[in-house]
Every structure is written in structure tokens, then in C-alpha cells.
Design a protein around this motif. Structure first.
Motif, mmCIF file in Angstrom:
data_model
loop_
_atom_site.group_PDB
_atom_site.id
_atom_site.type_symbol
_atom_site.label_atom_id
_atom_site.label_comp_id
_atom_site.label_asym_id
_atom_site.label_seq_id
_atom_site.Cartn_x
_atom_site.Cartn_y
_atom_site.Cartn_z
ATOM 1 N N SER A 3 -12.657 7.329 7.472
ATOM 2 C CA SER A 3 -13.905 7.121 6.746
ATOM 3 C C SER A 3 -13.585 6.488 5.397
ATOM 4 O O SER A 3 -12.824 7.043 4.605
ATOM 5 C CB SER A 3 -14.638 8.446 6.539
ATOM 6 O OG SER A 3 -15.759 8.274 5.686
ATOM 7 N N ALA A 4 -14.164 5.314 5.154
ATOM 8 C CA ALA A 4 -13.990 4.624 3.881
ATOM 9 C C ALA A 4 -14.860 5.315 2.837
ATOM 10 O O ALA A 4 -16.075 5.176 2.852
ATOM 11 C CB ALA A 4 -14.370 3.157 4.026
ATOM 12 N N ASP B 225 -10.845 9.165 4.073
ATOM 13 C CA ASP B 225 -10.793 10.440 4.780
ATOM 14 C C ASP B 225 -10.350 10.205 6.218
ATOM 15 O O ASP B 225 -10.760 9.218 6.850
ATOM 16 C CB ASP B 225 -12.166 11.120 4.810
ATOM 17 C CG ASP B 225 -12.604 11.624 3.456
ATOM 18 O OD1 ASP B 225 -11.741 11.832 2.584
ATOM 19 O OD2 ASP B 225 -13.827 11.817 3.266
ATOM 20 N N GLN B 226 -9.544 11.118 6.737
ATOM 21 C CA GLN B 226 -9.225 11.093 8.165
ATOM 22 C C GLN B 226 -10.007 12.202 8.853
ATOM 23 O O GLN B 226 -9.921 13.370 8.471
ATOM 24 C CB GLN B 226 -7.729 11.269 8.414
ATOM 25 C CG GLN B 226 -7.368 11.177 9.896
ATOM 26 C CD GLN B 226 -5.875 11.066 10.137
ATOM 27 O OE1 GLN B 226 -5.114 10.696 9.239
ATOM 28 N NE2 GLN B 226 -5.448 11.366 11.353
ATOM 29 N N THR C 280 -7.567 13.699 3.057
ATOM 30 C CA THR C 280 -7.883 12.499 2.294
ATOM 31 C C THR C 280 -6.614 11.812 1.822
ATOM 32 O O THR C 280 -5.667 12.466 1.375
ATOM 33 C CB THR C 280 -8.752 12.850 1.068
ATOM 34 O OG1 THR C 280 -9.941 13.494 1.509
ATOM 35 C CG2 THR C 280 -9.123 11.610 0.270
ATOM 36 N N TYR C 281 -6.607 10.467 1.943
ATOM 37 C CA TYR C 281 -5.551 9.647 1.376
ATOM 38 C C TYR C 281 -6.078 8.969 0.118
ATOM 39 O O TYR C 281 -7.201 8.452 0.105
ATOM 40 C CB TYR C 281 -5.124 8.525 2.328
ATOM 41 C CG TYR C 281 -4.700 8.927 3.707
ATOM 42 C CD1 TYR C 281 -3.404 9.369 3.966
ATOM 43 C CD2 TYR C 281 -5.582 8.816 4.778
ATOM 44 C CE1 TYR C 281 -3.018 9.706 5.252
ATOM 45 C CE2 TYR C 281 -5.201 9.146 6.070
ATOM 46 C CZ TYR C 281 -3.915 9.592 6.299
ATOM 47 O OH TYR C 281 -3.534 9.920 7.569
ATOM 48 N N LEU C 282 -5.286 8.934 -0.919
ATOM 49 C CA LEU C 282 -5.500 8.051 -2.048
ATOM 50 C C LEU C 282 -4.445 6.962 -1.919
ATOM 51 O O LEU C 282 -3.251 7.231 -2.009
ATOM 52 C CB LEU C 282 -5.364 8.800 -3.373
ATOM 53 C CG LEU C 282 -5.667 8.022 -4.655
ATOM 54 C CD1 LEU C 282 -6.096 8.979 -5.759
ATOM 55 C CD2 LEU C 282 -4.474 7.195 -5.128
ATOM 56 N N VAL C 283 -4.891 5.737 -1.659
ATOM 57 C CA VAL C 283 -3.959 4.638 -1.405
ATOM 58 C C VAL C 283 -3.993 3.676 -2.586
ATOM 59 O O VAL C 283 -5.055 3.150 -2.944
ATOM 60 C CB VAL C 283 -4.321 3.895 -0.103
ATOM 61 C CG1 VAL C 283 -3.254 2.847 0.208
ATOM 62 C CG2 VAL C 283 -4.447 4.876 1.064
ATOM 63 N N ALA D 192 0.836 -1.199 0.000
ATOM 64 C CA ALA D 192 0.000 0.000 0.000
ATOM 65 C C ALA D 192 0.873 1.252 0.000
ATOM 66 O O ALA D 192 1.801 1.371 0.807
ATOM 67 C CB ALA D 192 -0.911 0.000 1.224
ATOM 68 N N THR D 193 0.566 2.171 -0.917
ATOM 69 C CA THR D 193 1.298 3.433 -1.002
ATOM 70 C C THR D 193 0.308 4.584 -0.952
ATOM 71 O O THR D 193 -0.513 4.733 -1.863
ATOM 72 C CB THR D 193 2.107 3.517 -2.308
ATOM 73 O OG1 THR D 193 2.933 2.363 -2.430
ATOM 74 C CG2 THR D 193 2.970 4.773 -2.320
ATOM 75 N N PRO D 194 0.358 5.407 0.108
ATOM 76 C CA PRO D 194 -0.573 6.540 0.201
ATOM 77 C C PRO D 194 -0.087 7.746 -0.593
ATOM 78 O O PRO D 194 1.123 7.998 -0.683
ATOM 79 C CB PRO D 194 -0.604 6.847 1.699
ATOM 80 C CG PRO D 194 0.733 6.396 2.202
ATOM 81 C CD PRO D 194 1.156 5.244 1.332
ATOM 82 N N HIS D 195 -1.036 8.466 -1.175
ATOM 83 C CA HIS D 195 -0.760 9.695 -1.922
ATOM 84 C C HIS D 195 -1.809 10.735 -1.545
ATOM 85 O O HIS D 195 -2.853 10.416 -0.970
ATOM 86 C CB HIS D 195 -0.867 9.455 -3.435
ATOM 87 C CG HIS D 195 -0.035 8.331 -3.960
ATOM 88 N ND1 HIS D 195 1.263 8.495 -4.380
ATOM 89 C CD2 HIS D 195 -0.331 7.022 -4.164
ATOM 90 C CE1 HIS D 195 1.739 7.344 -4.810
ATOM 91 N NE2 HIS D 195 0.796 6.425 -4.691
ATOM 92 N N THR D 196 -1.538 11.989 -1.908
ATOM 93 C CA THR D 196 -2.611 12.963 -1.909
ATOM 94 C C THR D 196 -3.492 12.689 -3.127
ATOM 95 O O THR D 196 -3.020 12.130 -4.126
ATOM 96 C CB THR D 196 -2.061 14.396 -1.975
ATOM 97 O OG1 THR D 196 -1.239 14.524 -3.150
ATOM 98 C CG2 THR D 196 -1.243 14.728 -0.733
#
Length: 242
Positions: A172-173, A165-166, A147-150, A100-104
Motif C-alpha cells: 500500500s502506497a 505498508d505491506q 511499514t517500510y520507510l524507503v 533505494a534503502t528500506p528502513h523501519t
């Protein structure tokens, strides 16, 4: 229209939409309560709104407000009490190779191509299988909150993308899509398990899963993640589908 005064430093208005076909229950109509103006729904405001049963889609923040129907129950997983069952543990093991790699949030052609494949295979004829780049961007890339885009890869191949979302008390999924050729891998289940563990590592007590709807197979699965809480009569309570 009502005016909300209890959110700090914001001045939000609520509008009720006209009836439209329900996305989850056949032959039903639905109405939504919508929050405006969108630019004032920042992370602080959204943290309060999600606790009141709201969700977001892009810059659109809403909750069901159907006078004739109360089928949509907002639900959240209590992270500290969650322990995966035997089936969920097997799903975790099957997908242990995912990275898993998180992005904006941003537009990526590879993500969009996977989204189109997912919609065509999983939701044909639902309208979203014909989304263009602009519609995709409005739905998944635009956000005024944290928000994370993973992106999940395996052996260099993109397998799944998740928007998360955090908020002040949890994650929040928002939406997840994955390779439809790997349906036997239960990637959607794995993604919820992954989000629960991410929340645990961040010290956040809840994962908000949106709405549980008994009559909708697409939404009823959420009761598999226990302990679950539901927002009932404006109060978060222990929730079970049985």
C-alpha cells in the motif's frame, strides 16, 4: 456507530466524523468512517480493512463516507498484468541511478527538511506546508502495521522518501515526497513503478494506490497504471477512467 465482528481476534468500532471541507473537490464537504481503537488495527486487521476500501494516516484508519458523493474509488494495480508504457519506461530510465534503502519508520532531520521543501513547493497553503516535527511524526512515522520507510539517494544526495505498508495481498502506497527541484524527473511516477516491481519480487499480487477521484488532478493520475481494479459496490472489478 457499528461494531465489526468479522475480523479475527479483534473488536473494532466504526465512527462517522462530522462534515469537514473536502481536501480534493473544491466547495465540497466530506465525512469519514474512522476505525477505533487504533491499537487493535494491526497488520492482520489492516489487511482486511484495506480490502474494504480503508486507508491509514499514521494511527488513523479511515475511509470516505459521504452520503451525497461517491467520487472516491479505492484502486489497486494488478501486478502480474502490469507492463509499463513508453512514457513510464522513459521515466524508469531517467531515474535508474536512484538507490533505494528500506528502513523501519523513524524520524530523520534530512527527511523532515525534504518533506517541508516538498510541501512548500507542491502544496503551498494546504496546511501541511507548516507541519512541525510532531505533526510529521504523527502522519508518517507512527504505524501499528508492517511499514517500510524507503529513502532514495543519488550520488549521496537524498532525492525521495516513501512510506509503504505491506499487507497480506500486496503493498500500500502510504505517502511519497521528493525533491521539488527535480519535477522534470517524474519521481512520483518512478516511485509507483518501483513499488510495483517490489511487489512483484515479493510475490504480492496488488499495489494499493488509495483513492481515484475523477475531478481531482492530484488523484486522477492513478488510472495511468493498468490493469487497475476499483472497489465498486463492495467488489473489486477491472477499472478504467474512460
Amino acid at each position: 456507530m457499528t461494531l465489526l465482528n468479522d475480523l479475527p481476534q479483534t473488536r473494532l468500532q466504526f465512527y462517522l466524523t462530522s462534515p469537514y471541507p473536502c481536501s480534493y473537490l473544491p466547495e465540497q464537504t466530506a465525512c469519514s468512517q474512522v476505525v477505533t481503537p487504533a491499537h487493535l488495527v494491526d497488520s492482520q486487521a489492516y489487511s482486511e480493512l484495506i480490502r474494504a476500501g480503508f486507508r491509514r494516516s499514521g494511527l488513523f484508519t479511515y475511509r470516505p463516507q459521504c452520503g451525497h458523493c461517491q467520487a472516491c474509488t479505492p484502486v489497486r494495480v494488478a501486478v502480474d498484468g502490469f507492463h509499463p508504457n513508453r512514457t513510464q519506461r522513459r521515466t524508469g530510465s531517467r531515474n535508474a541511478g536512484l538507490i533505494a534503502t528500506p528502513h523501519t519508520p523513524h524520524f530523520d532531520t534530512r527527511h523532515f527538511d525534504l518533506y517541508r521543501r516538498y510541501q512548500s513547493a507542491r502544496h503551498p497553503g494546504g496546511g501541511m506546508d507548516h507541519d512541525d516535527r510532531e505533526q510529521y511524526t504523527h502522519f508518517l512515522v507512527q504505524s501499528n502495521v508492517d511499514t517500510y520507510l524507503v529513502a532514495f539517494h543519488e550520488a549521496g544526495e537524498l532525492r525521495m522518501v516513501s512510506l509503504i505498508d505491506q499487507v497480506a495481498d500486496g503493498l500500500s502506497a502510504v505517502y511519497t515526497f521528493y525533491d521539488p527541484d527535480l519535477s522534470q524527473r517524474s519521481l512520483g511516477v518512478y516511485n509507483v513503478l518501483w513499488q510495483i516491481e517490489l511487489a512483484r519480487s515479493l510475490g504480492l499480487p496488488f499495489v494499493y494506490l488509495g483513492y481515484w477521484i475523477a475531478g481531482s488532478r492530484k488523484m486522477a493520475y492513478k488510472s495511468q497504471y493498468q490493469p487497475l481494479q476499483g472497489l465498486i459496490d463492495a467488489e473489486w472489478r477491472p477499472f478504467s477512467a474512460t
